[in-house]
Design an enzyme around this catalytic site. Structure first.
Site, PDB file in Angstrom:
ATOM      1  N   GLU A 278       0.874  -1.171   0.000  1.00 53.82           N
ATOM      2  CA  GLU A 278       0.000   0.000   0.000  1.00 53.82           C
ATOM      3  C   GLU A 278       0.909   1.217   0.000  1.00 53.82           C
ATOM      4  O   GLU A 278       1.678   1.420   0.948  1.00 53.82           O
ATOM      5  CB  GLU A 278      -0.912   0.015   1.225  1.00 53.82           C
ATOM      6  CG  GLU A 278      -1.832   1.219   1.277  1.00 53.82           C
ATOM      7  CD  GLU A 278      -2.448   1.443   2.641  1.00 53.82           C
ATOM      8  OE1 GLU A 278      -2.553   2.618   3.059  1.00 53.82           O
ATOM      9  OE2 GLU A 278      -2.819   0.462   3.303  1.00 53.82           O
ATOM     10  N   CYS A 315      -3.909   7.419   5.620  1.00 54.89           N
ATOM     11  CA  CYS A 315      -3.710   7.066   4.210  1.00 54.89           C
ATOM     12  C   CYS A 315      -4.950   7.370   3.382  1.00 54.89           C
ATOM     13  O   CYS A 315      -4.868   7.466   2.160  1.00 54.89           O
ATOM     14  CB  CYS A 315      -3.352   5.586   4.080  1.00 54.89           C
ATOM     15  SG  CYS A 315      -4.531   4.470   4.871  1.00 54.89           S
TER      16      CYS A 315
END
Length: 543
Positions: A278, A315
């Protein structure tokens, strides 16, 4: 070096060893010997070193950790033992929760309230994976029995999924628990039956040691070797880990630059391995003219709360918001400005991130046509102030230096882009990179029309992200089987999720047995199904 016993760290650093560095050697007569490079815990509120926590792992120590993990793979074969391990890990983390939370707060400045919730999320996902293993559906058992009446005749085929092997996990900076040593990558890899070697993040080494000790205690309590989980420190250790021939897969949460370097290293190995990373995400938000006209103040206030949550270090922070040019859009912008004026400056995770944030805001503010109604930037002491930038949509259609606005800026800042009409909005969306999330705010009528503009925009956003929201805000990722936390590159390097029950799929590989005698088959594939796992037999689902 440092010795860790039951979470207690004994300072055994040789005199004269420097506090920083990668690979330090001390020369003596007869050659050179490696000198332990200490790992320091640092208080981001002051920038001061708190304590020496561990030593950076040498190449030999990385090799030893991976080989030890590889040697205990068989101990994780029993599903019931893994279930017990995951639940015991949750219990151990809870029991040591006060110390873990206090240490994490001292290393990250995220606050005890936020970290208490994160610990609960972490223990919750450990227990959720235990339930997933107990269910057995993750094995994806498919049996197609032999059938000579078909043309051509079909052999007996039985398929299920098995663990991949040793998993390397690279911990995140912004979630010292939920995406770090005891986080979702570790939990899902253990649940799948794989030992784990975690490369701890340097922003919270003491927290990582406490969490690692809790997981190893849990392993011992259920009769497993402690080496099913190992924690390592050091930049070079992370590089050695991805290259080790016994590492079968890796999970990463962090920056595009760091993640891409590891991804490339994983692909360049003599035997490439899956790398589930990620990386970065802009998390665009689209506000239609109808939505702005009906609820500009509500959307503006919600945006302020979402983009400053965790000092903008999520995020899933909404990093770019497309609003209609005109009165309704300006009302939203005015509300955002008013809300941010009341947000107190906050501390970022470390000084390096603070410097990058300030430099990123400055570079974006210098672009032609970019304004800063509320300036994000340096606060008193080591804090940073939240703010936002505005720019007309046409600037982003020309490319060039304004493409910087399409990159994530980690911290409490977002970009408001005014679009002129629906055609320009469509053109802007076509320029966006892959994202973890994309959010759409619609007017009431748009949300009810299956053939209208709302449906068309939803279709335009779907290729851009792994999770598409209609209303609400992307910060906050529910740990549930239907969740998908990933997205097109650069949001992630694979099509898998790192959150939710299906995250376990990353650490499994399918295998089929053809015409194998019943006595030789794994229990999950035998006709009598002694373990009672869900499966599909000759096209019919059985529970």
């Amino acid at each position: 070096m440092f010795k860790i016993s039951n979470g207690t760290i004994a300072n055994l650093v040789p005199p004269g060893a420097g506090p920083f560095g990668r690979s330090v050697q001390q020369h003596r007569s007869g050659g050179s010997i490696p000198v332990a490079v200490p790992v320091w815990s640092v208080d981001p509120r002051t920038g001061n070193q708190r304590e020496r926590v561990a030593a950076e792992a040498t190449a030999g120590e990385v090799d030893g950790a991976v080989r030890a993990a590889h040697a205990v793979r068989g101990a994780l074969a029993d599903r019931q033992v893994r279930i017990a391990l995951l639940r015991a890990a949750a219990d151990e983390l809870t029991a040591d929760g006060a110390r873990i939370i206090a240490t994490a707060d001292a290393e990250t400045a995220l606050g005890e309230a936020r970290l208490t919730g994160e610990l609960g999320r972490t223990t919750g996902q450990l227990r959720a994976f235990a339930a997933e293993i107990e269910d057995g559906g993750y094995l994806d058992v498919i049996i197609d029995r032999a059938d000579d009446s078909l043309t051509p005749p079909r052999p007996d085929l039985r398929r299920y999924k098995i663990p991949v092997g040793v998993v390397a996990v690279y911990a995140a900076s912004n979630f010292p628990l939920a995406f770090s040593v005891p986080g979702g990558d570790t939990a899902s890899a253990l649940a799948a039956g794989n030992p784990v070697v975690v490369k701890a993040h340097p922003d919270h080494p003491a927290t990582s040691e406490l969490a690692g000790a809790a997981l190893r205690r849990a392993a011992a309590k259920v009769g497993l070797p402690e080496d099913v989980v190992t924690v390592l420190h050091g930049f070079d250790a992370g590089v050695e880990l991805i290259k080790h021939p016994l590492v079968a897969a890796a999970g990463f949460t962090g920056s595009v630059r760091g993640g891409r370097a590891l991804f490339d290293a994983a692909a360049a190995r003599p035997q490439p391995i899956p790398f589930h990373g990620e990386l970065g995400s802009l998390n665009p938000v689209v506000v239609t003219e109808a939505a702005a006209g009906e609820k500009a103040a509500e959307i503006g206030a919600g945006l302020a709360g979402s983009m400053t949550q965790g000092v903008g270090q999520f995020c899933t922070k909404p990093g770019l918001v497309l609003v209609p040019a005109g009165e309704a859009g300006e009302q939203l912008v005015a509300t955002l400005a008013k809300q941010l004026a009341d947000v107190a400056p906050g501390v970022l995770l470390d000084g390096r991130m603070r410097d990058a944030f300030l430099a990123g805001v400055d570079a974006r503010t210098r672009l032609d046509g970019v304004a800063a109604p509320v300036a994000a930037g340096e606060g008193e002491g080591r804090t940073v102030a939240a703010g936002f930038l505005t720019v007309d949509g046409e600037r982003l259609l020309t490319g060039g230096e304004h493409d910087l606005l399409l990159e994530e800026c980690f911290g409490p800042v977002t970009v408001i882009v005014r679009y002129a009409d629906t055609a320009q909005l469509t053109a802007l969306l076509a320029r966006f990179p892959g994202n973890l999330t994309a959010t759409l705010h619609l007017g009431a009528a748009e949300a009810e029309d299956p053939n209208g503009r709302g449906a068309a925009l939803l279709a335009e956003l779907t290729p851009l992200a792994g999770r598409v929201l209609v209303g609400g805000w992307p910060t906050g990722v529910a740990v549930t089987p239907a969740q998908h936390h990933g997205g097109p590159y650069p949001a992630s390097t694979s099509s898998s999720t790192s959150v939710g029950a299906t995250a376990i799929e990353r650490w499994l590989r399918p295998v089929s047995y053809q015409n194998a005698p019943e006595a030789l088959l794994p229990p999950e594939l035998r006709d009598d199904n002694p373990l009672g796992v869900p499966r599909r037999v000759n096209g019919t689902r059985q529970v």
